[in-house]
Design a protein around this motif. Sequence first.
Motif, PDB file in Angstrom:
ATOM      1  N   LYS A  11       0.846  -1.193   0.000  1.00  0.00           N
ATOM      2  CA  LYS A  11       0.000   0.000   0.000  1.00  0.00           C
ATOM      3  C   LYS A  11       0.883   1.245   0.000  1.00  0.00           C
ATOM      4  O   LYS A  11       1.062   1.912   1.018  1.00  0.00           O
ATOM      5  CB  LYS A  11      -0.928   0.000   1.217  1.00  0.00           C
ATOM      6  N   GLY A  12       1.444   1.566  -1.165  1.00  0.00           N
ATOM      7  CA  GLY A  12       2.317   2.718  -1.272  1.00  0.00           C
ATOM      8  C   GLY A  12       1.616   4.031  -0.992  1.00  0.00           C
ATOM      9  O   GLY A  12       2.194   4.961  -0.433  1.00  0.00           O
ATOM     10  N   GLU A  13       0.340   4.130  -1.379  1.00  0.00           N
ATOM     11  CA  GLU A  13      -0.407   5.362  -1.155  1.00  0.00           C
ATOM     12  C   GLU A  13      -0.590   5.629   0.342  1.00  0.00           C
ATOM     13  O   GLU A  13      -0.471   6.772   0.813  1.00  0.00           O
ATOM     14  CB  GLU A  13      -1.774   5.275  -1.832  1.00  0.00           C
ATOM     15  N   ALA A  14      -0.890   4.579   1.090  1.00  0.00           N
ATOM     16  CA  ALA A  14      -1.044   4.739   2.537  1.00  0.00           C
ATOM     17  C   ALA A  14       0.265   5.155   3.177  1.00  0.00           C
ATOM     18  O   ALA A  14       0.297   5.984   4.093  1.00  0.00           O
ATOM     19  CB  ALA A  14      -1.543   3.432   3.151  1.00  0.00           C
ATOM     20  N   ALA A  15       1.390   4.578   2.703  1.00  0.00           N
ATOM     21  CA  ALA A  15       2.694   4.952   3.234  1.00  0.00           C
ATOM     22  C   ALA A  15       3.003   6.415   2.928  1.00  0.00           C
ATOM     23  O   ALA A  15       3.523   7.150   3.779  1.00  0.00           O
ATOM     24  CB  ALA A  15       3.777   4.047   2.647  1.00  0.00           C
ATOM     25  N   ALA A  16       2.665   6.853   1.707  1.00  0.00           N
ATOM     26  CA  ALA A  16       2.933   8.245   1.329  1.00  0.00           C
ATOM     27  C   ALA A  16       2.124   9.209   2.186  1.00  0.00           C
ATOM     28  O   ALA A  16       2.631  10.257   2.604  1.00  0.00           O
ATOM     29  CB  ALA A  16       2.604   8.449  -0.152  1.00  0.00           C
ATOM     30  N   GLU A  17       0.861   8.862   2.464  1.00  0.00           N
ATOM     31  CA  GLU A  17       0.057   9.763   3.290  1.00  0.00           C
ATOM     32  C   GLU A  17       0.599   9.809   4.719  1.00  0.00           C
ATOM     33  O   GLU A  17       0.653  10.875   5.338  1.00  0.00           O
ATOM     34  CB  GLU A  17      -1.404   9.350   3.323  1.00  0.00           C
TER      35      GLU A  17
END
Length: 378
Positions: free
Chosen positions: A158-164
């Motif tokens: 979950k790259g998007e969750a990590a970025a947020e």
Amino acid sequence: SLLALMSGVLNTLDRFAAAAAAPILLNLSLIFALLALAPLFPSAAHALAFGVALAGVLQVLWLARECRGAGMTLWPSWPRLTPELRRLGRLMLPGTLGAGVVQINLMVDTILASLLPTGAVSFLYYADRVNQLPLGVVGVAIGVALLPALARALRLGKGEAAAEAQNRAIEFTLLLSLPAAASLLAIPHPIVAVLFERGAFTAGDGVATAGALAAFASGLPAYVLIKAFAPGFYAREDTTTPVMIAGGAMLLNIAFALALMPLLGHIGIALATALSAWFNAGVLGLMLARRGFWRPDARLKRRVPMIVLSSALLAVALWFGAAALGDMLAGPLIARIGALALLVTGGGALYGALALMTGAAADRLAAGDLAHRADVRA
């Protein structure tokens, strides 16, 4: 060592409170040793040293109880060189070297300060103690909460969750560290005078320490940003890059200190530390962005200028406030404590209002929410 191990175990399970509270036991042990045990030892220093050893035992017992409650009972066993242990060793080696870089940096700063007129080492020490307060409260909280959140999100793809999570960590870091830095820059002398100026600590010592505190404070946001950026590498099992950057920052710190010492004395050493911290934070952020691991989102881009504006207005208000309370700040200790309390409480209330008015803090955000947000999205 056992304390660090068990703290790491609990942090990965999102149990932060026990490890965060462990230093309280150290403080209580030191106070107990100083007040109750000092007459039994050759000196107060011997009693304090015993207090440190006592605190270590109490902290280990405290976290062992917490680990057991979490179902992670740890017990010594004969080591086996498994593939996992070899991998752990490879990951730990750069981190160990990185810790050495920090200690070398501190030692070099102390050696350089010892070359200056008497008192320089103490001025830097006292100033750093004050500067470490917001760094310890904000920076450590961010680093501890962010690393397991990023690691879980990345493990699940979950790259998007990590970025947020990374962006919210940076936002929270700046929301608290920028006003702290602004305050220390605006009123360093009243703070130092109230905390230390008594006994053998003279008014001249207060002025010298205040100068070092302002120099250290100029790098405070950078020190805390490092705590927010570094987990972006550690969560991806890259322990080498942050260490290489820290090594470069150490060399830069030495170069800056040697260049600034002839001009600014001990303040030059503190300023060199701040400049090297900005280099460290900047390169960490740049490397994360270049590798595609982090990109500022729209919310962060919108909030950061408002945080800067709110912090700048706070600094101006504190400077004028200190001028208005000049008679109290120059009076007896009780009057100085009252004046500083007014500045701190008034400044805190003002910054909260400014942050809400400008949109710097439009909704609630806490360090502990970072893990929760990433887990929910994952």
